[in-house]
Scaffold this motif. Structure first.
Motif, PDB file in Angstrom:
ATOM      1  N   ILE A 193       0.796  -1.220   0.000  1.00  0.00           N
ATOM      2  CA  ILE A 193       0.000   0.000   0.000  1.00  0.00           C
ATOM      3  C   ILE A 193       0.830   1.272   0.000  1.00  0.00           C
ATOM      4  N   GLY A 194       2.133   1.146  -0.172  1.00  0.00           N
ATOM      5  CA  GLY A 194       2.934   2.361  -0.191  1.00  0.00           C
ATOM      6  C   GLY A 194       3.092   2.918   1.210  1.00  0.00           C
ATOM      7  N   SER A 195       3.617   4.121   1.304  1.00  0.00           N
ATOM      8  CA  SER A 195       3.849   4.686   2.631  1.00  0.00           C
ATOM      9  C   SER A 195       3.040   5.962   2.787  1.00  0.00           C
ATOM     10  N   GLY A 196       3.012   6.477   3.989  1.00  0.00           N
ATOM     11  CA  GLY A 196       2.348   7.742   4.247  1.00  0.00           C
ATOM     12  C   GLY A 196       0.877   7.604   4.553  1.00  0.00           C
ATOM     13  N   PHE A 197       0.387   6.387   4.708  1.00  0.00           N
ATOM     14  CA  PHE A 197      -1.021   6.214   5.017  1.00  0.00           C
ATOM     15  C   PHE A 197      -1.259   6.260   6.508  1.00  0.00           C
ATOM     16  N   ARG A 198      -2.424   6.759   6.868  1.00  0.00           N
ATOM     17  CA  ARG A 198      -2.840   6.785   8.264  1.00  0.00           C
ATOM     18  C   ARG A 198      -3.545   5.487   8.585  1.00  0.00           C
ATOM     19  N   ALA A 199      -2.981   4.733   9.499  1.00  0.00           N
ATOM     20  CA  ALA A 199      -3.668   3.524   9.945  1.00  0.00           C
ATOM     21  C   ALA A 199      -4.501   3.873  11.170  1.00  0.00           C
ATOM     22  N   LEU A 200      -5.700   3.326  11.235  1.00  0.00           N
ATOM     23  CA  LEU A 200      -6.538   3.479  12.414  1.00  0.00           C
ATOM     24  C   LEU A 200      -6.290   2.246  13.272  1.00  0.00           C
ATOM     25  N   GLY A 201      -5.748   2.466  14.465  1.00  0.00           N
ATOM     26  CA  GLY A 201      -5.424   1.334  15.330  1.00  0.00           C
ATOM     27  C   GLY A 201      -3.953   1.304  15.672  1.00  0.00           C
ATOM     28  N   LEU A 202      -3.534   0.230  16.286  1.00  0.00           N
ATOM     29  CA  LEU A 202      -2.167   0.127  16.780  1.00  0.00           C
ATOM     30  C   LEU A 202      -1.210  -0.329  15.687  1.00  0.00           C
ATOM     31  N   GLU A 203      -0.029   0.230  15.719  1.00  0.00           N
ATOM     32  CA  GLU A 203       1.004  -0.135  14.749  1.00  0.00           C
ATOM     33  C   GLU A 203       1.391  -1.608  14.901  1.00  0.00           C
ATOM     34  N   THR A 204       1.262  -2.134  16.120  1.00  0.00           N
ATOM     35  CA  THR A 204       1.677  -3.516  16.400  1.00  0.00           C
ATOM     36  C   THR A 204       0.612  -4.547  16.024  1.00  0.00           C
ATOM     37  N   ALA A 205      -0.549  -4.100  15.561  1.00  0.00           N
ATOM     38  CA  ALA A 205      -1.623  -5.039  15.223  1.00  0.00           C
ATOM     39  C   ALA A 205      -1.136  -6.028  14.163  1.00  0.00           C
ATOM     40  N   PRO A 206      -1.406  -7.324  14.354  1.00  0.00           N
ATOM     41  CA  PRO A 206      -0.907  -8.339  13.420  1.00  0.00           C
ATOM     42  C   PRO A 206      -1.600  -8.330  12.056  1.00  0.00           C
ATOM     43  N   ILE A 207      -2.805  -7.779  11.996  1.00  0.00           N
ATOM     44  CA  ILE A 207      -3.585  -7.774  10.755  1.00  0.00           C
ATOM     45  C   ILE A 207      -3.796  -6.336  10.284  1.00  0.00           C
ATOM     46  N   THR A 208      -3.647  -6.119   8.988  1.00  0.00           N
ATOM     47  CA  THR A 208      -4.019  -4.836   8.401  1.00  0.00           C
ATOM     48  C   THR A 208      -5.188  -5.071   7.453  1.00  0.00           C
ATOM     49  N   ILE A 209      -6.249  -4.294   7.630  1.00  0.00           N
ATOM     50  CA  ILE A 209      -7.399  -4.348   6.726  1.00  0.00           C
ATOM     51  C   ILE A 209      -7.325  -3.106   5.841  1.00  0.00           C
ATOM     52  N   VAL A 210      -7.135  -3.325   4.551  1.00  0.00           N
ATOM     53  CA  VAL A 210      -7.029  -2.224   3.601  1.00  0.00           C
ATOM     54  C   VAL A 210      -8.354  -2.112   2.851  1.00  0.00           C
ATOM     55  N   THR A 247      -9.322  14.925   2.321  1.00  0.00           N
ATOM     56  CA  THR A 247      -8.953  14.148   3.518  1.00  0.00           C
ATOM     57  C   THR A 247      -7.476  14.334   3.855  1.00  0.00           C
ATOM     58  N   TYR A 248      -6.642  14.511   2.824  1.00  0.00           N
ATOM     59  CA  TYR A 248      -5.207  14.713   3.083  1.00  0.00           C
ATOM     60  C   TYR A 248      -4.920  16.146   3.519  1.00  0.00           C
ATOM     61  N   CYS A 249      -5.751  17.081   3.040  1.00  0.00           N
ATOM     62  CA  CYS A 249      -5.631  18.445   3.558  1.00  0.00           C
ATOM     63  C   CYS A 249      -5.983  18.451   5.047  1.00  0.00           C
ATOM     64  N   ALA A 250      -6.982  17.658   5.426  1.00  0.00           N
ATOM     65  CA  ALA A 250      -7.340  17.532   6.849  1.00  0.00           C
ATOM     66  C   ALA A 250      -6.221  16.827   7.613  1.00  0.00           C
ATOM     67  N   ASP A 251      -5.580  15.864   6.952  1.00  0.00           N
ATOM     68  CA  ASP A 251      -4.483  15.123   7.585  1.00  0.00           C
ATOM     69  C   ASP A 251      -3.322  16.051   7.926  1.00  0.00           C
ATOM     70  N   ASP A 252      -3.121  17.093   7.128  1.00  0.00           N
ATOM     71  CA  ASP A 252      -2.081  18.087   7.438  1.00  0.00           C
ATOM     72  C   ASP A 252      -2.313  18.686   8.818  1.00  0.00           C
ATOM     73  N   GLN A 253      -3.565  18.666   9.264  1.00  0.00           N
ATOM     74  CA  GLN A 253      -3.921  19.204  10.583  1.00  0.00           C
ATOM     75  C   GLN A 253      -4.312  18.073  11.547  1.00  0.00           C
ATOM     76  N   ASP A 254      -3.812  16.865  11.231  1.00  0.00           N
ATOM     77  CA  ASP A 254      -4.024  15.681  12.092  1.00  0.00           C
ATOM     78  C   ASP A 254      -5.492  15.332  12.296  1.00  0.00           C
ATOM     79  N   ARG A 255      -6.319  15.544  11.269  1.00  0.00           N
ATOM     80  CA  ARG A 255      -7.739  15.223  11.394  1.00  0.00           C
ATOM     81  C   ARG A 255      -8.206  14.305  10.254  1.00  0.00           C
ATOM     82  N   TYR A 256      -7.314  13.449   9.780  1.00  0.00           N
ATOM     83  CA  TYR A 256      -7.652  12.602   8.630  1.00  0.00           C
ATOM     84  C   TYR A 256      -8.897  11.742   8.887  1.00  0.00           C
ATOM     85  N   TRP A 257      -8.861  10.962   9.975  1.00  0.00           N
ATOM     86  CA  TRP A 257      -9.967  10.028  10.201  1.00  0.00           C
ATOM     87  C   TRP A 257     -11.256  10.741  10.548  1.00  0.00           C
TER      88      TRP A 257
END
Length: 195
Positions: A19-36, A88-98
């Motif tokens: 999925i490339g980089s720079g995406f905002r994941a909802l949840g913990l970085e250590t989670a064993p499963i990623t749902i894209v 959504t990425y403009c909102a992400d600039d202000q930490d409000r993506y989700w």
């Protein structure tokens, strides 16, 4: 209702090849499963999944640290879809993506009816308390147009309709694809088989 969006983390190394980089994941970085999720903000079936299945996934898998959720734009339903994704990425600039992501699905209207027009995208930002000068500069300069087009191309290699879901075990690389707004039990079965 307002979902209690967990702390946002960037996606782990093992997901980057998918999925490339720079995406905002909802949840913990250590989670064993990623749902894209490959989705379009104007897609009715994405909204159905958002309303019916997503809350249970967040409750049972994201909030428990078993899975994280990532959204990749597949804006195929008209010009407003692309602009909504950029917003959504403009909102992400202000930490409000989700928060912005959730607002778009909460207020989704009929496709290309103007519900996601530039004026509405501004009012969503305003309602979230964003710095409007910064948001305006971001959206009118098409700052994230290339990112959204990149996502669209990347998503198109995996998915030909919205929503499509890729469920990945980050440790083993094993994955399942779910097509369409399937009910919770379909996700549960695939997630459990990968855990």
């Amino acid at each position: 209702g307002q979902i209690d969006e967990m702390q946002k983390q960037n996606v782990s190394q093992s997901d980057e090849n998918i999925i490339g980089s720079g995406f905002r994941a909802l949840g913990l970085e250590t989670a064993p499963i990623t749902i894209v999720e490959f989705g379009d903000y104007q897609c009715e079936m994405c909204k159905r999944w958002y309303d019916n299945t997503r809350p249970k996934i967040i409750e049972n898998y994201v909030n428990t640290g078993k899975a994280s959720l990532v959204f990749i734009d597949l804006p195929i339903l008209g010009p407003d879809s692309k602009l909504a994704a950029e917003a959504t990425y403009c909102a992400d600039d202000q930490d409000r993506y989700w928060e912005y992501h959730v607002t778009l699905y909460d207020y989704q209207g009929h496709m290309n009816s103007g519900w996601a027009s530039i004026d509405r995208l501004h009012s969503f930002a305003f309602n979230l308390g964003l710095d409007m000068d910064e948001f305006e500069e971001c959206i009118t300069s098409y700052k994230y147009e290339q990112r959204v087009l990149f996502n669209k191309n990347k998503a198109g290699a995996v998915a030909n309709n919205t929503p499509t879901f890729l469920i990945v075990n980050d440790g083993t690389g094993a994955q399942e694809i779910i097509s369409g707004a399937q009910p919770y039990h379909v996700f549960e079965k695939d997630i459990e088989s990968l855990l």
